[in-house]
Design a protein around this motif. Structure first.
Motif, PDB file in Angstrom:
ATOM      1  N   GLN A   3      -3.429  -9.036 -88.148  1.00 50.30           N
ATOM      2  CA  GLN A   3      -3.162  -9.174 -89.732  1.00 50.30           C
ATOM      3  C   GLN A   3      -2.744  -7.881 -90.154  1.00 50.30           C
ATOM      4  N   LEU A   4      -3.324  -6.866 -90.070  1.00 51.79           N
ATOM      5  CA  LEU A   4      -3.241  -5.506 -90.779  1.00 51.79           C
ATOM      6  C   LEU A   4      -2.038  -4.968 -90.268  1.00 51.79           C
ATOM      7  N   ALA A   5      -1.511  -5.234 -88.975  1.00 55.21           N
ATOM      8  CA  ALA A   5      -0.577  -4.792 -88.326  1.00 55.21           C
ATOM      9  C   ALA A   5       0.823  -5.395 -88.894  1.00 55.21           C
ATOM     10  N   GLN A   6       0.737  -6.526 -89.248  1.00 51.84           N
ATOM     11  CA  GLN A   6       1.862  -7.096 -90.202  1.00 51.84           C
ATOM     12  C   GLN A   6       2.419  -6.354 -91.399  1.00 51.84           C
ATOM     13  N   HIS A   7       1.583  -5.767 -91.947  1.00 50.04           N
ATOM     14  CA  HIS A   7       1.920  -5.018 -93.146  1.00 50.04           C
ATOM     15  C   HIS A   7       1.801  -3.366 -93.187  1.00 50.04           C
ATOM     16  N   PHE A   8       1.066  -2.992 -92.081  1.00 48.43           N
ATOM     17  CA  PHE A   8       0.869  -1.562 -91.957  1.00 48.43           C
ATOM     18  C   PHE A   8       1.117  -0.952 -90.799  1.00 48.43           C
ATOM     19  N   ASP A   9       1.195   0.506 -90.582  1.00 49.04           N
ATOM     20  CA  ASP A   9       1.182   1.059 -89.811  1.00 49.04           C
ATOM     21  C   ASP A   9      -0.431   1.526 -89.256  1.00 49.04           C
ATOM     22  N   VAL A  10      -0.917   0.712 -88.200  1.00 50.23           N
ATOM     23  CA  VAL A  10      -2.335   0.789 -88.282  1.00 50.23           C
ATOM     24  C   VAL A  10      -2.725   1.646 -87.151  1.00 50.23           C
ATOM     25  N   GLU A  11      -3.826   2.845 -87.697  1.00 46.39           N
ATOM     26  CA  GLU A  11      -4.287   3.534 -86.614  1.00 46.39           C
ATOM     27  C   GLU A  11      -5.807   3.030 -86.567  1.00 46.39           C
ATOM     28  N   MET A  38      12.245   0.717 -96.000  1.00 47.39           N
ATOM     29  CA  MET A  38      11.116   1.318 -96.666  1.00 47.39           C
ATOM     30  C   MET A  38       9.961   1.518 -95.813  1.00 47.39           C
ATOM     31  N   SER A  39       9.417   2.422 -95.565  1.00 48.47           N
ATOM     32  CA  SER A  39       8.348   2.764 -94.659  1.00 48.47           C
ATOM     33  C   SER A  39       7.059   2.221 -95.091  1.00 48.47           C
ATOM     34  N   ARG A  40       6.270   1.755 -94.168  1.00 48.52           N
ATOM     35  CA  ARG A  40       5.213   0.900 -94.239  1.00 48.52           C
ATOM     36  C   ARG A  40       3.906   1.910 -94.437  1.00 48.52           C
ATOM     37  N   PRO A  41       3.050   1.391 -95.346  1.00 50.34           N
ATOM     38  CA  PRO A  41       1.833   2.323 -95.590  1.00 50.34           C
ATOM     39  C   PRO A  41       1.161   2.661 -94.308  1.00 50.34           C
ATOM     40  N   ALA A  42       0.319   3.461 -93.996  1.00 50.14           N
ATOM     41  CA  ALA A  42      -0.343   3.760 -92.954  1.00 50.14           C
ATOM     42  C   ALA A  42      -1.830   3.473 -93.256  1.00 50.14           C
ATOM     43  N   VAL A  43      -2.579   3.017 -92.456  1.00 51.87           N
ATOM     44  CA  VAL A  43      -3.988   2.568 -92.898  1.00 51.87           C
ATOM     45  C   VAL A  43      -4.964   2.905 -91.361  1.00 51.87           C
ATOM     46  N   LEU A  44      -6.051   3.465 -91.830  1.00 53.55           N
ATOM     47  CA  LEU A  44      -6.945   3.639 -91.002  1.00 53.55           C
ATOM     48  C   LEU A  44      -8.103   2.681 -90.779  1.00 53.55           C
ATOM     49  N   VAL A  45      -8.391   2.175 -89.477  1.00 56.28           N
ATOM     50  CA  VAL A  45      -9.642   0.999 -89.352  1.00 56.28           C
ATOM     51  C   VAL A  45     -10.434   1.861 -88.600  1.00 56.28           C
ATOM     52  N   ALA A  46     -11.753   2.321 -89.239  1.00 55.39           N
ATOM     53  CA  ALA A  46     -12.415   3.279 -89.083  1.00 55.39           C
ATOM     54  C   ALA A  46     -13.703   2.891 -87.805  1.00 55.39           C
ATOM     55  N   ARG A  47     -13.710   1.574 -87.606  1.00 54.43           N
ATOM     56  CA  ARG A  47     -14.466   1.129 -86.429  1.00 54.43           C
ATOM     57  C   ARG A  47     -14.163   0.269 -85.663  1.00 54.43           C
ATOM     58  N   ALA A  48     -14.369  -0.224 -84.700  1.00 52.98           N
ATOM     59  CA  ALA A  48     -13.825  -1.476 -83.844  1.00 52.98           C
ATOM     60  C   ALA A  48     -13.901  -2.617 -84.562  1.00 52.98           C
ATOM     61  N   VAL A  49     -12.890  -3.629 -84.355  1.00 55.44           N
ATOM     62  CA  VAL A  49     -13.094  -4.791 -85.229  1.00 55.44           C
ATOM     63  C   VAL A  49     -12.353  -6.060 -84.507  1.00 55.44           C
ATOM     64  N   PHE A  50     -12.511  -7.200 -84.723  1.00 55.21           N
ATOM     65  CA  PHE A  50     -11.879  -8.254 -84.116  1.00 55.21           C
ATOM     66  C   PHE A  50     -10.222  -7.969 -83.983  1.00 55.21           C
ATOM     67  N   PRO A  51      -9.857  -8.193 -82.866  1.00 60.56           N
ATOM     68  CA  PRO A  51      -8.317  -7.902 -82.574  1.00 60.56           C
ATOM     69  C   PRO A  51      -7.383  -8.775 -83.719  1.00 60.56           C
ATOM     70  N   GLU A  52      -7.660 -10.018 -83.942  1.00 62.90           N
ATOM     71  CA  GLU A  52      -7.173 -10.799 -84.788  1.00 62.90           C
ATOM     72  C   GLU A  52      -6.904 -10.235 -85.925  1.00 62.90           C
ATOM     73  N   VAL A  53      -7.848  -9.450 -86.581  1.00 63.07           N
ATOM     74  CA  VAL A  53      -8.047  -8.723 -87.830  1.00 63.07           C
ATOM     75  C   VAL A  53      -7.078  -7.478 -87.736  1.00 63.07           C
ATOM     76  N   LEU A  54      -7.043  -6.746 -86.720  1.00 62.45           N
ATOM     77  CA  LEU A  54      -5.945  -5.616 -86.573  1.00 62.45           C
ATOM     78  C   LEU A  54      -4.544  -6.575 -86.659  1.00 62.45           C
TER      79      LEU A  54
END
Ligand code: 8YV
Length: 328
Positions: free
Chosen positions: A19-27, A1-17
């Motif tokens: 975390q998100l990358a474990q669940h999503f395709d992150v831009e 099953m393809s993972r949901p895609a999300v946008l992180v609209a501003r710079a943020v802590f790499p650790e938080v990116l």
């Protein structure tokens, strides 16, 4: 099953990116450019979620142009950048980050109020200009914080945390005005007195604004309100730009109709009204009240948890339009 895609609209802590990358395709936007509305819309294409900050406006146009969007997670407690009725109508869950920033923001609000009352910025500028050549009896004489009357407009979590500091730490008398009155058991330990806005304005030695922005709060403090304050009073705004009429405030400061102001938020920020930059009796900070590393990380973690829960079948901890969850 393809993972949901999300946008992180501003710079943020790499650790938080991460975390998100474990669940999503992150831009992500680690370059931290500020997206124009068309660019935001373009980047949100195909995204189920967005991690936003106060600089991204999610309104009816954006929602209409991004039909795949299901959740917008703001890394902020304030959410005046979201059109909540439009989000709800579009079935888009909106979340914010309350609680984790309360004490940090209250620390800053209190510090800004103290710096304003004791003329810290003005006197520091004087010293840096090399103008300090001798002591004098009234040099930068300010007004006392301890034992004075603290006025709080907006008695939510942060307002109450500031009231605690004032009442319990500095022996201040606390007056407040709010949409609704606190419970007696919340007022009693602080000796907090609920008053109408006119009484708050005329009685406060130090007035601190902590109310959320809404159309009805626009210019809640303008020329007429400033005229009701004591000429010795200070005004501190850690709420939102637009709650104070900055042009009117600059006039009141220049004419010493109030003693001083401390401002962390501005109408049209990051632009600052040019007259505020030239009046001496104002302390200016660039919207940093929640900015300690620990708190910004806690805010980012909470925004990420909201996004993850909303898109993976969990329960988002801090929804704004939580009625959407009940409907689902
Ligand atoms: C944020 C704030 O830094 O949480 C809020 O409402 O004003 C600040 O803590 C700012 O909004 C960026 O998202």
């Amino acid at each position: 099953m393809s993972r949901p895609a999300v946008l992180v609209a501003r710079a943020v802590f790499p650790e938080v990116l991460a975390q998100l990358a474990q669940h999503f395709d992150v831009e992500s936007n680690q370059a931290d450019t500020i997206f124009s509305k068309p660019e935001l819309i373009q980047r949100l294409q195909g995204k189920a979620g967005a991690f936003t900050t106060g600089s991204e406006r999610i309104d009816a146009d954006v929602l209409a142009a991004c039909p795949q969007l299901r959740v917008v997670a703001n890394m902020a407690v304030g959410y005046n950048n979201f059109d909540i009725p439009a989000c709800t109508a579009a079935g888009v869950l909106a979340t914010n980050t309350p609680d984790v920033l309360t004490e940090t923001t209250a620390d800053f609000g209190f510090a800004l109020m103290m710096a304003t009352a004791r003329r810290m910025a003005e006197s520091e500028h004087f010293l840096r200009r090399g103008e300090w050549t001798r002591w004098s009896y009234d040099m930068f004489a300010g007004s006392d914080v301890h034992g004075s009357t603290l006025g709080i407009l907006g008695m939510g979590r942060i307002g109450q945390a500031i009231a605690r500091r004032g009442a319990l730490g500095f022996g201040m008398k606390v007056f407040y005005h709010n949409r609704s009155r606190l419970q007696t058991e919340q007022e009693a330990p602080l000796g907090a007195r609920y008053v109408d806005k006119a009484t708050l304005l005329s009685e406060a030695d130090h007035l601190v604004l902590v109310l959320p922005y809404s159309a009805s709060a626009h210019h809640a403090i303008g020329a007429a309100e400033l005229a009701q304050m004591k000429p010795t009073a200070t005004l501190t705004n850690i709420a939102r730009g637009g709650i104070v009429d900055d042009a009117a405030l600059a006039v009141a400061l220049r004419e010493r109709r109030i003693a001083a102001a401390g401002l962390d938020v501005f109408e049209g920020e990051p632009a600052v009204h040019p007259d505020l930059l030239t009046v001496p009796n104002v302390v200016l900070t660039p919207h940093i009240a929640s900015s300690t590393l620990a708190t910004r990380r806690a805010m980012a973690d909470l925004a990420a948890q909201n996004l993850i829960a909303a898109l993976t079948g969990g329960v988002p901890p801090t929804p704004i339009n939580g009625e959407l969850l009940k409907r689902a």
